[in-house]
Enzyme design. Structure first.
Site, PDB file in Angstrom:
ATOM      1  N   ASP A  82      -7.315 -26.070 -12.858  1.00  0.00           N
ATOM      2  CA  ASP A  82      -8.602 -26.321 -12.191  1.00  0.00           C
ATOM      3  C   ASP A  82      -8.699 -25.685 -10.810  1.00  0.00           C
ATOM      4  O   ASP A  82      -9.671 -25.916 -10.084  1.00  0.00           O
ATOM      5  CB  ASP A  82      -8.812 -27.832 -12.027  1.00  0.00           C
ATOM      6  CG  ASP A  82      -8.981 -28.511 -13.366  1.00  0.00           C
ATOM      7  OD1 ASP A  82      -9.447 -27.831 -14.302  1.00  0.00           O
ATOM      8  OD2 ASP A  82      -8.646 -29.704 -13.482  1.00  0.00           O
ATOM      9  N   HIS A 293       4.940  -1.976  -1.511  1.00  0.00           N
ATOM     10  CA  HIS A 293       4.124  -3.184  -1.414  1.00  0.00           C
ATOM     11  C   HIS A 293       4.991  -4.431  -1.607  1.00  0.00           C
ATOM     12  O   HIS A 293       4.687  -5.308  -2.405  1.00  0.00           O
ATOM     13  CB  HIS A 293       2.976  -3.144  -2.427  1.00  0.00           C
ATOM     14  CG  HIS A 293       1.874  -2.214  -2.011  1.00  0.00           C
ATOM     15  ND1 HIS A 293       0.796  -1.906  -2.789  1.00  0.00           N
ATOM     16  CD2 HIS A 293       1.681  -1.521  -0.849  1.00  0.00           C
ATOM     17  CE1 HIS A 293      -0.006  -1.073  -2.143  1.00  0.00           C
ATOM     18  NE2 HIS A 293       0.519  -0.815  -0.972  1.00  0.00           N
ATOM     19  N   ASP A 310       3.788  -4.306   7.641  1.00  0.00           N
ATOM     20  CA  ASP A 310       2.535  -3.640   7.237  1.00  0.00           C
ATOM     21  C   ASP A 310       1.530  -4.765   7.021  1.00  0.00           C
ATOM     22  O   ASP A 310       1.539  -5.433   5.984  1.00  0.00           O
ATOM     23  CB  ASP A 310       2.796  -2.839   5.961  1.00  0.00           C
ATOM     24  CG  ASP A 310       1.581  -2.036   5.511  1.00  0.00           C
ATOM     25  OD1 ASP A 310       0.464  -2.335   5.963  1.00  0.00           O
ATOM     26  OD2 ASP A 310       1.761  -1.125   4.687  1.00  0.00           O
ATOM     27  N   ASP A 321      -5.380  -2.568   9.207  1.00  0.00           N
ATOM     28  CA  ASP A 321      -4.206  -2.217   8.390  1.00  0.00           C
ATOM     29  C   ASP A 321      -3.272  -1.408   9.286  1.00  0.00           C
ATOM     30  O   ASP A 321      -3.492  -0.215   9.494  1.00  0.00           O
ATOM     31  CB  ASP A 321      -4.661  -1.405   7.163  1.00  0.00           C
ATOM     32  CG  ASP A 321      -3.500  -1.077   6.230  1.00  0.00           C
ATOM     33  OD1 ASP A 321      -2.392  -1.602   6.448  1.00  0.00           O
ATOM     34  OD2 ASP A 321      -3.720  -0.291   5.287  1.00  0.00           O
ATOM     35  N   HIS A 393       4.403   8.818  -0.278  1.00  0.00           N
ATOM     36  CA  HIS A 393       3.006   8.369  -0.442  1.00  0.00           C
ATOM     37  C   HIS A 393       2.066   9.234   0.387  1.00  0.00           C
ATOM     38  O   HIS A 393       2.511  10.039   1.201  1.00  0.00           O
ATOM     39  CB  HIS A 393       2.867   6.882  -0.061  1.00  0.00           C
ATOM     40  CG  HIS A 393       3.381   6.554   1.312  1.00  0.00           C
ATOM     41  ND1 HIS A 393       2.722   6.912   2.466  1.00  0.00           N
ATOM     42  CD2 HIS A 393       4.497   5.893   1.718  1.00  0.00           C
ATOM     43  CE1 HIS A 393       3.392   6.465   3.519  1.00  0.00           C
ATOM     44  NE2 HIS A 393       4.487   5.857   3.101  1.00  0.00           N
ATOM     45  N   HIS A 397      -6.073   6.510   4.037  1.00  0.00           N
ATOM     46  CA  HIS A 397      -7.142   5.961   3.195  1.00  0.00           C
ATOM     47  C   HIS A 397      -8.236   5.480   4.114  1.00  0.00           C
ATOM     48  O   HIS A 397      -8.011   5.266   5.306  1.00  0.00           O
ATOM     49  CB  HIS A 397      -6.621   4.843   2.275  1.00  0.00           C
ATOM     50  CG  HIS A 397      -5.906   3.711   2.970  1.00  0.00           C
ATOM     51  ND1 HIS A 397      -6.581   2.689   3.612  1.00  0.00           N
ATOM     52  CD2 HIS A 397      -4.589   3.435   3.136  1.00  0.00           C
ATOM     53  CE1 HIS A 397      -5.691   1.828   4.115  1.00  0.00           C
ATOM     54  NE2 HIS A 397      -4.469   2.266   3.855  1.00  0.00           N
ATOM     55  N   HIS A 404      -8.289  -0.529   1.277  1.00  0.00           N
ATOM     56  CA  HIS A 404      -8.445   0.850   0.810  1.00  0.00           C
ATOM     57  C   HIS A 404      -9.929   0.985   0.532  1.00  0.00           C
ATOM     58  O   HIS A 404     -10.405   0.669  -0.562  1.00  0.00           O
ATOM     59  CB  HIS A 404      -7.604   1.116  -0.440  1.00  0.00           C
ATOM     60  CG  HIS A 404      -6.128   1.100  -0.155  1.00  0.00           C
ATOM     61  ND1 HIS A 404      -5.195   1.613  -1.004  1.00  0.00           N
ATOM     62  CD2 HIS A 404      -5.418   0.643   0.909  1.00  0.00           C
ATOM     63  CE1 HIS A 404      -3.970   1.469  -0.482  1.00  0.00           C
ATOM     64  NE2 HIS A 404      -4.092   0.865   0.678  1.00  0.00           N
ATOM     65  N   GLU A 421      -0.706   7.007   8.168  1.00  0.00           N
ATOM     66  CA  GLU A 421       0.504   6.224   7.934  1.00  0.00           C
ATOM     67  C   GLU A 421       1.618   6.995   7.238  1.00  0.00           C
ATOM     68  O   GLU A 421       1.945   6.715   6.082  1.00  0.00           O
ATOM     69  CB  GLU A 421       0.180   4.951   7.154  1.00  0.00           C
ATOM     70  CG  GLU A 421      -0.665   5.141   5.895  1.00  0.00           C
ATOM     71  CD  GLU A 421      -0.829   3.835   5.117  1.00  0.00           C
ATOM     72  OE1 GLU A 421       0.146   3.075   4.975  1.00  0.00           O
ATOM     73  OE2 GLU A 421      -1.955   3.570   4.663  1.00  0.00           O
ATOM     74  N   TYR A 425      11.648   7.241   3.799  1.00  0.00           N
ATOM     75  CA  TYR A 425      12.389   6.175   3.117  1.00  0.00           C
ATOM     76  C   TYR A 425      13.665   6.780   2.549  1.00  0.00           C
ATOM     77  O   TYR A 425      13.607   7.664   1.692  1.00  0.00           O
ATOM     78  CB  TYR A 425      11.528   5.583   1.998  1.00  0.00           C
ATOM     79  CG  TYR A 425      10.139   5.210   2.483  1.00  0.00           C
ATOM     80  CD1 TYR A 425       9.879   3.945   3.008  1.00  0.00           C
ATOM     81  CD2 TYR A 425       9.099   6.151   2.477  1.00  0.00           C
ATOM     82  CE1 TYR A 425       8.612   3.617   3.482  1.00  0.00           C
ATOM     83  CE2 TYR A 425       7.838   5.834   2.954  1.00  0.00           C
ATOM     84  CZ  TYR A 425       7.597   4.560   3.457  1.00  0.00           C
ATOM     85  OH  TYR A 425       6.345   4.246   3.937  1.00  0.00           O
ATOM     86  N   ARG A 442       7.894   3.284   8.417  1.00  0.00           N
ATOM     87  CA  ARG A 442       6.471   3.626   8.236  1.00  0.00           C
ATOM     88  C   ARG A 442       5.752   3.252   9.530  1.00  0.00           C
ATOM     89  O   ARG A 442       6.030   2.185  10.102  1.00  0.00           O
ATOM     90  CB  ARG A 442       5.868   2.882   7.031  1.00  0.00           C
ATOM     91  CG  ARG A 442       4.397   3.157   6.824  1.00  0.00           C
ATOM     92  CD  ARG A 442       3.904   2.827   5.402  1.00  0.00           C
ATOM     93  NE  ARG A 442       3.903   1.411   5.076  1.00  0.00           N
ATOM     94  CZ  ARG A 442       4.782   0.827   4.283  1.00  0.00           C
ATOM     95  NH1 ARG A 442       5.770   1.524   3.729  1.00  0.00           N
ATOM     96  NH2 ARG A 442       4.710  -0.467   4.036  1.00  0.00           N
ATOM     97  N   GLU A 444       1.778   3.098  10.959  1.00  0.00           N
ATOM     98  CA  GLU A 444       0.381   3.210  10.494  1.00  0.00           C
ATOM     99  C   GLU A 444      -0.573   2.768  11.587  1.00  0.00           C
ATOM    100  O   GLU A 444      -0.415   1.695  12.163  1.00  0.00           O
ATOM    101  CB  GLU A 444       0.181   2.310   9.258  1.00  0.00           C
ATOM    102  CG  GLU A 444      -1.259   2.256   8.771  1.00  0.00           C
ATOM    103  CD  GLU A 444      -1.401   1.430   7.502  1.00  0.00           C
ATOM    104  OE1 GLU A 444      -0.588   0.502   7.296  1.00  0.00           O
ATOM    105  OE2 GLU A 444      -2.329   1.693   6.720  1.00  0.00           O
TER     106      GLU A 444
HETATM  107  N1  GLY Z   1      -1.336  -1.735   3.811  1.00  0.00           N
HETATM  108  C1  GLY Z   1      -0.973  -1.421   2.525  1.00  0.00           C
HETATM  109  C2  GLY Z   1      -1.478  -0.116   2.038  1.00  0.00           C
HETATM  110  O1  GLY Z   1      -2.136   0.613   2.734  1.00  0.00           O
HETATM  111  O2  GLY Z   1      -1.242   0.215   0.891  1.00  0.00           O
HETATM  112 MN    MN Z   2      -2.582   1.341   4.697  1.00  0.00          MN
END
Ligand code: GLY
Ligand code: MN
Length: 480
Positions: A82, A293, A310, A321, A393, A397, A404, A421, A425, A442, A444
């Site tokens: 519920d 993630h 992040d 972000d 990556h 974005h 995003h 960003e 790694y 990273r 960003e």
């Molecule tokens: N902050 C997570 C990403 O940009 O994917």
């Molecule tokens: Mn991001």
């Protein structure tokens, strides 16, 4: 001892909130000891109806002749039995209405349409008084308030949609959004989302009209891509609050803490400032940094490791972000410094290209080139083709109502907000000297494209090595 003190602070701060609802003063806007709290905003605390009105006007301008848009609110999603997930409005529906309720629908006509002797430019359908729902979830908006929030002149009960007949002969193109695809098998009340969607599908089918969803999403994205002053105000607030969260962690982090305790400080800072969490906080220490993630956030912080934070607050629906990578014990090792500085250099170059007229992908290409050269100089790779082993990556974005955000990935234009960003790694076992293993970085930032150089909106989060180390060296009461 240190940890219990931390939680005392958190619990005390919440104690004052628990009194809300009784006859108590407004929330205390002063600093809670040791936590940096953003100053009360000098901006309006919410978006005005003229903002949503203008968005619909701009939509009408780009709609082809003889077309209409039908947007549905987001569905309620069940978490378990519920219990529902917290409701999050569909970003397109919110952008054109400001309405934060479920079971709602917006119709926008390119050209005014005559229905039952009356002319309409747009109609907002909202939930009728649903007493059971009100008892459990609080009051619904109601027609007058819906008009005030959205600036739509005609607000009707969602049950009225069933019998409303459009003049289909005047309509060529029909656009909608993704909520059109909700499951229709749990139709509960007349007028709810499933019922509106099924009536809409029935009506269009009978009229022989195709419903254009992807084409519609492109139209909304084209508008959402460029932020207005009002949106930028909300985003700056989310970004500043996120900066404060980074600062709080930098001041208070200690090796014997856990990732989830950093997450608690971060999300405490968001909530204390009236913001929400824009996406699950990524607090990735040590080897967890390899997981882009990572949201488990359960590990103990080990001295000598770094931790990637992040994170993003959300204010009035608008997201920040920002990622910072910091050494758990307050000082970067020599190898960590070198990799960190390389990522920072790549980011600096990329930001230089986050400029009007450049392709959306140019900042990424420049970050990639800088990281490639740097990895070769450090001896981590010898082949240009190996950059992708460590920089896995994209760099940017759009940012806005979605983390995003919607946008067409066209050449950069003033008013657009993008992230920059880059990251490196280096997991254990990588084909390089093992002194580099276990380094994950990273960085960003949130960038506004202007008529001139890029504007870094997230300067508040310290990012130079010297700034981070200096801040982490400052005393805080946890050690007193
Ligand atoms: N902050 C997570 C990403 O940009 O994917
Ligand atoms: Mn991001």
């Amino acid at each position: 001892m240190r940890l219990s003190l931390l939680f005392l602070i958190v619990v005390n701060a919440f104690a004052s909130f628990s009194l809300m609802g009784q006859d108590v003063p407004a929330p205390n806007k002063t600093n809670v000891p040791h936590f940096k709290i953003a100053a009360a905003p000098s901006i309006p605390e919410e978006l005005s109806s003229s903002f949503f009105f203008e968005n619909r006007e701009r939509l009408r301008e780009i709609l082809p002749d003889s077309s209409m848009v039908v947007l549905f609110s987001a569905p309620i999603r069940t978490r378990t039995n519920d219990i529902d997930y917290p409701f999050r409005q569909d970003p397109d529906f919110y952008y054109f209405t400001g309405v934060n309720e479920d079971n709602a629908m917006l119709v926008v006509f390119k050209n005014p349409m005559r229905i039952n002797e009356k002319w309409y430019r747009e109609i907002l359908f909202i939930e009728n008084d649903n007493m059971i729902k009100q008892v459990w979830n609080g009051p619904v908006l109601g027609a007058d308030q819906a008009k005030d929030v959205s600036g739509v002149a005609t607000v009707m009960s969602n049950t009225e949609f069933k019998t409303m007949e459009f003049n289909w002969a005047e309509i060529k193109d029909v656009y909608s959004n993704n909520n059109l695809f909700i499951e229709l098998d749990d139709l509960k009340h007349p007028g709810d989302l499933a019922s509106m969607v099924s009536h809409f599908k029935l009506k269009t089918e009978r009229a022989g009209k195709e419903i254009l969803v992807n084409e519609g999403e492109d139209l909304y994205a084209k508008l959402r891509q460029k932020k207005s002053k009002e949106e930028l105000d909300m985003m700056q607030r989310a970004i500043d609050i996120t900066g404060d969260a980074h600062i709080n962690v930098m001041k208070m982090i200690r090796p014997e803490m856990t990732e989830y305790q950093l997450q608690a400080m971060i999300e405490y800072t968001f909530q204390f400032n009236g913001a929400e969490v824009a996406f699950p906080s990524i607090v990735a220490s040590g080897d967890n940094g390899a997981i882009m993630h990572y949201t488990e956030n359960r590990e103990l912080l080990i001295p000598g490791d770094m931790v990637i934070m992040d994170i993003g607050a959300e204010y009035e629906g608008y997201a920040a972000d920002i990622t910072r990578t910091i050494p758990v014990s307050g000082v970067f090792s020599e190898e960590q410094k070198k990799v960190y500085q390389l990522v920072l250099d790549a980011q600096t170059v990329a930001i230089r290209y986050a400029t009007k007229g450049y392709k959306f992908w140019t900042p990424h290409e420049e970050a990639y080139r800088t990281i490639g050269k740097g990895l070769i100089a450090l001896g981590i790779i010898t082949e240009w083709g190996d950059i992708g082993k460590y920089f896995i990556h994209g760099t940017s974005h759009y940012l806005g109502l979605d983390v995003h955000d919607a946008g067409l990935y066209s050449a950069l234009q003033p008013g657009e907000v993008i992230t920059v960003e880059p990251g490196i790694y280096i997991p254990k076992g990588s084909p390089c000297d093992e002194k580099w293993w276990g380094i994950f970085v990273r960085i960003e930032d949130d960038i506004l494209i202007t008529d001139g150089p890029a504007k870094v909106l997230s300067e508040r989060s310290p990012r130079k090595i010297s700034e981070i180390e200096a801040l982490m060296a400052t005393d805080n009461a946890l050690t007193e």
